[in-house]
Write an enzyme that holds these catalytic residues in place. Structure first.
Site, mmCIF file in Angstrom:
data_model
loop_
_atom_site.group_PDB
_atom_site.id
_atom_site.type_symbol
_atom_site.label_atom_id
_atom_site.label_comp_id
_atom_site.label_asym_id
_atom_site.label_seq_id
_atom_site.Cartn_x
_atom_site.Cartn_y
_atom_site.Cartn_z
ATOM 1 N N GLY A 289 28.690 27.939 37.090
ATOM 2 C CA GLY A 289 29.388 28.839 38.004
ATOM 3 C C GLY A 289 30.298 28.169 39.008
ATOM 4 O O GLY A 289 30.889 28.845 39.857
ATOM 5 N N PRO A 332 27.573 23.654 33.935
ATOM 6 C CA PRO A 332 28.969 23.939 34.272
ATOM 7 C C PRO A 332 29.846 24.085 33.021
ATOM 8 O O PRO A 332 29.701 23.328 32.064
ATOM 9 C CB PRO A 332 29.400 22.698 35.063
ATOM 10 N N CYS A 422 52.068 45.306 23.541
ATOM 11 C CA CYS A 422 52.458 46.696 23.792
ATOM 12 C C CYS A 422 51.583 47.315 24.865
ATOM 13 O O CYS A 422 50.874 48.295 24.609
ATOM 14 C CB CYS A 422 52.348 47.497 22.507
ATOM 15 N N GLU A 423 51.556 46.711 26.021
ATOM 16 C CA GLU A 423 50.765 47.222 27.143
ATOM 17 C C GLU A 423 51.491 46.855 28.411
ATOM 18 O O GLU A 423 51.822 45.681 28.599
ATOM 19 C CB GLU A 423 49.399 46.534 27.215
ATOM 20 N N TYR A 452 37.660 30.030 29.248
ATOM 21 C CA TYR A 452 37.679 31.491 29.053
ATOM 22 C C TYR A 452 39.075 32.046 28.772
ATOM 23 O O TYR A 452 39.364 33.187 29.114
ATOM 24 C CB TYR A 452 37.049 32.201 30.269
HETATM 25 N N1 LLP Z 1 25.268 29.316 32.122
HETATM 26 C C1 LLP Z 1 25.143 30.623 31.835
HETATM 27 C C2 LLP Z 1 23.836 31.166 31.512
HETATM 28 C C3 LLP Z 1 26.281 31.438 31.832
HETATM 29 O O1 LLP Z 1 26.147 32.723 31.547
HETATM 30 C C4 LLP Z 1 27.539 30.876 32.131
HETATM 31 C C5 LLP Z 1 28.741 31.703 32.131
HETATM 32 C C6 LLP Z 1 27.617 29.512 32.414
HETATM 33 C C7 LLP Z 1 26.460 28.757 32.413
HETATM 34 C C8 LLP Z 1 28.914 28.813 32.712
HETATM 35 O O2 LLP Z 1 29.542 29.317 33.838
HETATM 36 P P1 LLP Z 1 30.833 28.545 34.443
HETATM 37 O O3 LLP Z 1 30.352 27.224 34.965
HETATM 38 O O4 LLP Z 1 31.802 28.360 33.356
HETATM 39 O O5 LLP Z 1 31.313 29.446 35.502
HETATM 40 N N2 LLP Z 1 34.578 35.175 31.256
HETATM 41 C C9 LLP Z 1 34.382 35.035 32.687
HETATM 42 C C10 LLP Z 1 33.264 34.102 32.990
HETATM 43 C C11 LLP Z 1 31.996 34.518 32.314
HETATM 44 C C12 LLP Z 1 30.917 33.537 32.575
HETATM 45 C C13 LLP Z 1 29.792 33.799 31.661
HETATM 46 N N3 LLP Z 1 28.709 32.919 31.823
HETATM 47 C C14 LLP Z 1 35.653 34.522 33.303
HETATM 48 O O6 LLP Z 1 36.604 34.261 32.566
HETATM 49 O O7 LLP Z 1 35.766 34.401 34.517
#
Ligand code: LLP
Length: 495
Positions: A289, A332, A422-423, A452
């Site tokens: 996160g 991460p 087309c949006e 992402y």
């Molecule tokens: N661990 C778990 C259990 C997760 O669900 C996630 C992300 C991560 C780690 C990694 O999180 P990060 O460090 O990348 O923030 N599609 C959304 C983000 C969805 C995150 C889903 N889970 C976006 O593009 O902002």
């Protein structure tokens, strides 16, 4: 090169946070991979490779990723957390969250840099298997794992299956028992902490699909939380080895407070469970996160700062509870891969509209009649869009963009970079100042697209998904080739 006038007035159509850049050609360093710079001719380069050469070789749109930058960020994260936690639990296991961007090359880099891999589906496990990473270094997540995925996890001898519900715990235990094996399991808990970028909220209940609730009344059994019921059940299954607890509180988070609060809540619970059930839970996974800079106003904290804040909390909480600290892991994704990549687009159609807005001095009765004031907004269409980056549409995410194929001394003009779908909502960068001489055929680069974007890409309007190029030490190679029209058509059965 002369620079753009820094005195240009901000457009009233621009959001408050968007300043007119002093120099439109400058790269705001936190948003870019190391090795990205302008050459003497003003063109954007990565490790010395000019973007126009990358376009000639690979086409656009194109994801351009720095392999060295990926490796450096992976190491930096791992070093920062290992240093901060060394005296607490001997270090930290860093699981790269593959959902943010995954292909076999990246799995190999992750492994070579000493990290592990977090997966969330059978497909992601297939990539891990093809890359040859040992199963012991892989975790599997998911709130609705299929039996086939659980079997695959056991086939690959995964280091951990992160169980999301009581029903899944039961299924994992039964499948492992039927195979005569023991599943290594973590329990995903919802600590009631939700964080988003600058703030977090703490609630008693988690109104979301993931995880086992820690609230006392979350199961049929009065007074027993779903989390506790799962600990009790897991310790009773001969086919389950309960390693410990997991939580993930959100994504794109800047401040350490939410992580720290979640860690405290999980440690309280871990200590209580160890005492009540006479067990040892040796592992605690605090999820991912950690945020990155998408625009100049995003100010993520360095990994070391977050790691130290979290370590301080874990250290003092374990001392207070009188328990040995569990081994900590983190997951991460974005913070490792997000800033390693920019998307290269070619500019096509341009148009300028005039939009009503309150005059900047609307409060002044002698100023122009606010309702009659219009301001220009220029639409800059590129050859991709929401199919290669749906984040602006899905999450209102802000990005930034620069003119990449050349430098320009032209004045800044408030622009909206849009795709070719087309949006009308097909926006790549909602608000950005670009030089007013941007023209068809120019290349734009949008930084921060490593996480992402490719992972969430689609074939909307039958656009072919772009390829991903990895640049290392001055040479570029495709690590994921772009789709062709044949790829688009070959699943259409035509019957
Ligand atoms: N661990 C778990 C259990 C997760 O669900 C996630 C992300 C991560 C780690 C990694 O999180 P990060 O460090 O990348 O923030 N599609 C959304 C983000 C969805 C995150 C889903 N889970 C976006 O593009 O902002």
């Amino acid at each position: 090169m002369t620079t753009n006038p820094s005195t240009a007035a901000p457009s009233p159509l621009a959001p408050d946070w968007l300043a007119v850049p002093d120099d439109l050609n400058a790269l705001h360093e936190p948003m870019w991979a190391g090795g990205v710079e302008r050459n003497d001719g003003g063109e954007l380069t990565i490790d010395g490779l000019a973007v126009s050469d990358l376009q000639r070789q690979f086409g656009t749109p194109l994801f351009v990723m720095s392999e060295n930058d990926f490796r450096a960020r992976a190491r930096a994260f791992s070093d920062a957390f290992n240093d901060a936690f060394a005296d607490i639990c001997g270090g930290v296991d860093v699981y790269y969250a593959g959902k943010s961007f995954l292909c076999t090359s990246v799995v190999r880099w992750v492994e070579e840099e000493g990290l592990r891999l977090d997966t969330a589906s059978g497909g992601e496990l297939a990539v891990a298997a093809r890359a040859g990473i040992p199963g012991a270094d892989v975790a599997l997540h998911g709130n609705n794992k299929s039996d086939a995925e659980i079997h695959r996890a056991l086939d690959m001898k995964l280091g951990r299956i992160v169980v999301d519900s009581l029903a899944e715990l039961d299924r994992v235990a039964k499948i492992a028992a039927a195979r005569g094996e023991t599943a290594k399991v973590m329990l995903r808990l919802t600590p009631g902490v939700h964080a988003h970028t600058h703030e977090f909220i703490a609630t008693a209940h988690e109104d979301q699909k993931f995880g086992l609730s820690m609230a006392g009344d979350s199961t049929e059994q009065a007074g027993l939380s779903a989390a506790e019921e799962a600990v009790a059940a897991a310790s009773g299954y001969a086919s389950v080895e309960l390693l410990g607890l997991h939580c993930h509180i959100g994504s794109q988070i800047f401040e350490p407070d939410g992580f720290a609060l979640a860690a405290e809540k999980l440690l309280d619970f871990l200590a209580a469970m160890q005492a009540k059930y006479s067990i040892v839970l040796p592992e605690l996974d605090l999820g991912g996160g950690y945020g990155i800079a998408y625009t100049p106003v995003d100010t993520p904290r360095p990994a070391a700062e977050i790691a130290q804040a979290m370590a301080a909390v874990v250290r003092s909480k374990c001392a207070e509870l009188g328990i040995a600290a569990p081994r900590i892991s983190i997951e991460p994704g974005r913070a490792i891969v997000g800033s390693t990549t920019f998307t290269l687009y070619e500019v096509g159609t341009l148009k300028t509209v005039r939009v009503d807005a309150p005059a900047p001095d609307a409060g002044d009765p002698d100023a122009h009649a606010a309702k009659n004031v219009t301001y220009p907004r220029r639409y800059v269409s590129v050859d991709g869009g929401m199919s290669d980056n749906p984040r602006p549409v899905l999450y209102d995410a802000d990005y930034s963009a620069i003119l990449a194929s050349r430098a320009s001394a032209a004045a800044p003009q408030l622009s909206r970079v849009v795709g070719k779908h087309c949006e009308s909502g097909d926006i790549v960068v909602r608000d950005v100042y670009l030089p007013e001489d941007v023209a068809a055929g120019d290349l734009l680069a949008v930084p921060g697209t490593g996480a992402y974007c490719w992972a969430l890409s689609s074939n909307y309007n039958y656009l072919a998904r772009p390829g991903v190029v990895a640049v290392r030490d001055g040479s570029a190679r495709l690590i994921v080739r772009g789709e062709t029209e044949e790829d688009l058509l070959n699943r259409d059965m035509g019957v």
